[in-house]
Design an enzyme around this catalytic site. Structure first.
Site, PDB file in Angstrom:
ATOM      1  N   LYS A 190       4.166  47.279  55.226  1.00  0.00           N
ATOM      2  CA  LYS A 190       5.327  48.028  54.748  1.00  0.00           C
ATOM      3  C   LYS A 190       5.582  49.231  55.651  1.00  0.00           C
ATOM      4  CE  LYS A 190       6.961  50.652  50.784  1.00  0.00           C
ATOM      5  NZ  LYS A 190       6.690  51.249  49.482  1.00  0.00           N
ATOM      6  N   LYS A 198       0.500  50.535  55.275  1.00  0.00           N
ATOM      7  CA  LYS A 198       1.702  51.250  54.846  1.00  0.00           C
ATOM      8  C   LYS A 198       1.887  52.444  55.771  1.00  0.00           C
ATOM      9  CE  LYS A 198       3.855  53.522  50.908  1.00  0.00           C
ATOM     10  NZ  LYS A 198       3.673  54.025  49.535  1.00  0.00           N
TER      11      LYS A 198
END
Ligand code: ZN
Length: 322
Positions: free
Chosen positions: A246, A193
Site C-alpha cells: 500500500k 505500507k
C-alpha cells in the site's frame, strides 16, 4: 523469419483467448467508511462516488456489492469520540463493531475485514500511543491493537488488518486472538505500507490526518524496496495469513518481487489518491474510463491476488454484465 505477435491480436476473440490476466468481481475488496449517526450517506468531496455510511443504511451498500458480485469488504470506523488512547476503537459498542455485527446479520456470506489502527480514534491522529515528545511508543501500542482486534473478532469479523506499522504487531495480535479463542480469525498484514502522499483524500474521508508531524517514523520510506521485502518476511514469520502492499500503482515492483519471493497471497490497496486522481481525470475528460481497469489489471499482473479498491462496485458491475 521474424516474430509476428500481431497474429494473436487480430480480433477480440483471439485477444481474449490469449489474455494472461483477467479481472473478476471476486478479486475485489470494497472499503467502507462507517460513521456514527443515523440515516447517513454523506458524500466525501475529495473522493467522488465514495460515501460515509451510518450503520442503519449499510444494507444499501451490501445491495450494491451484491449487484456487482463483490463478496469482501474492508471496514473503517469514524467515531464521534476521540481521545489520547483511541478508546472508541475497542468499544464493543463502537461504530465499526456495530457495523460488523449488522453486516454479519444482513449478509451472512459477506467476508468482513476490519482495519485495525488507532489514527481514526486518537485525538492526535497518530497510529499509536505517544510519549511526551510525540513519538509513537511501539510496545505500549501493541496491547491496544490487540484489544481492537479481539473486539472485532467478537463482533464477527473474518479477518483483521492491522495498518499501524508497529513492529511485532502481527505476533501480538495472533497471540491475543488465539488466547481469546479466535484461532480462525485471519490476519492481513499491511506489511509494506509506505509514508505516501497518495493517502490525502482518505484522511478527509476518515478524519484521520495527524494533528502534528507525519508518519515517517513508522510507515516506510518510499525509496526502499529491499526493506519492504524484509517487512513482508517479518509479517509472514509472525503469522500473517496474507500480506499487503500500500499504495499500489507506485509500488508495483514490491508486489512483483514479493509475490515471487513468498508463497502467500498478496493484496494491493489502490488508495484514495490513486482513486481520486483517475476519477477526476476521467471527469475532466483528460483520460478515458478504460484507465480504471488498466490500473487494476496492472496490480494483478504484478502479483496481487486481491485488489482493495474504491472502484470495486463500478468495475465489478461492468465485468458482471460483459
Ligand atoms: Zn493508522
Amino acid at each position: 523469419m521474424f516474430y509476428r505477435g500481431r497474429r494473436l491480436r487480430k480480433n477480440p476473440v483471439i485477444r481474449q483467448l490469449t489474455r494472461e490476466t483477467q479481472l473478476s468481481p471476486l478479486d475485489f475488496v470494497y472499503p467502507i467508511f462507517v460513521a456514527e449517526g443515523e440515516n447517513l450517506c454523506q458524500p466525501i468531496p475529495s473522493m467522488p462516488g465514495v460515501f460515509r455510511w451510518s450503520v442503519d443504511r449499510l444494507g444499501e451498500v451490501l445491495a450494491r456489492m451484491e449487484k456487482a458480485g463483490v463478496k469482501a469488504c474492508l471496514l473503517f470506523g469514524i467515531p464521534d469520540h476521540k481521545d489520547e488512547i483511541g478508546s472508541a476503537a475497542w468499544d464493543e459498542n463502537g461504530v465499526v463493531q456495530r457495523a460488523m455485527a449488522q453486516i454479519r446479520r444482513l449478509s451472512p456470506e459477506m467476508y468482513i475485514i476490519g482495519d485495525v489502527c488507532m489514527c481514526e480514534y486518537t485525538s492526535h491522529g497518530h497510529c499509536g500511543i505517544l510519549d511526551e515528545t510525540g513519538y509513537v511508543k511501539n510496545d505500549e501500542t501493541l496491547g491496544y491493537l490487540c484489544r481492537i482486534a479481539v473486539s472485532y473478532a467478537r463482533a464477527g469479523v473474518d479477518m483483521v488488518a492491522p495498518s499501524d506499522m508497529m513492529d511485532g504487531h502481527i505476533q501480538a495480535i495472533r497471540s491475543a486472538l488465539d488466547e481469546a479463542g479466535f484461532v480462525n480469525t485471519a490476519i492481513l498484514g499491511y506489511s509494506a505500507k509506505f509514508a505516501s502522499g497518495f493517502y490525502g483524500p482518505f484522511r478527509d474521508a476518515a478524519d484521520s490526518a495527524p494533528a502534528f508531524g507525519d508518519r515517517k517514523a513508522y510507515q516506510m520510506d518510499p525509496a526502499n524496496g529491499r526493506e519492504a521485502l524484509r517487512e513482508i518476511e517479518a509479517d509472514i514469520q509472525e503469522g500473517a495469513d496474507m500480506v499487503m502492499v500500500k499504495p499500489a500503482m507506485p509500488y508495483l515492483d514490491i508486489l512483483k518481487a514479493g509475490s515471487e519471493a513468498y508463497n502467500i497471497p498478496f493484496a494491493a490497496y489502490q488508495v484514495s489518491g490513486e482513486y481520486s486522481m483517475l476519477k477526476k481525470a476521467i471527469e475532466e475528460g483528460l483520460l478515458p474510463p478504460t484507465v480504471v481497469e488498466e490500473s487494476l489489471i496492472a496490480l494483478k499482473r504484478a502479483g496481487a491476488r486481491w485488489l482493495i479498491t474504491y472502484f470495486a462496485l463500478e468495475v465489478g458491475e461492468a465485468l458482471k454484465n460483459r
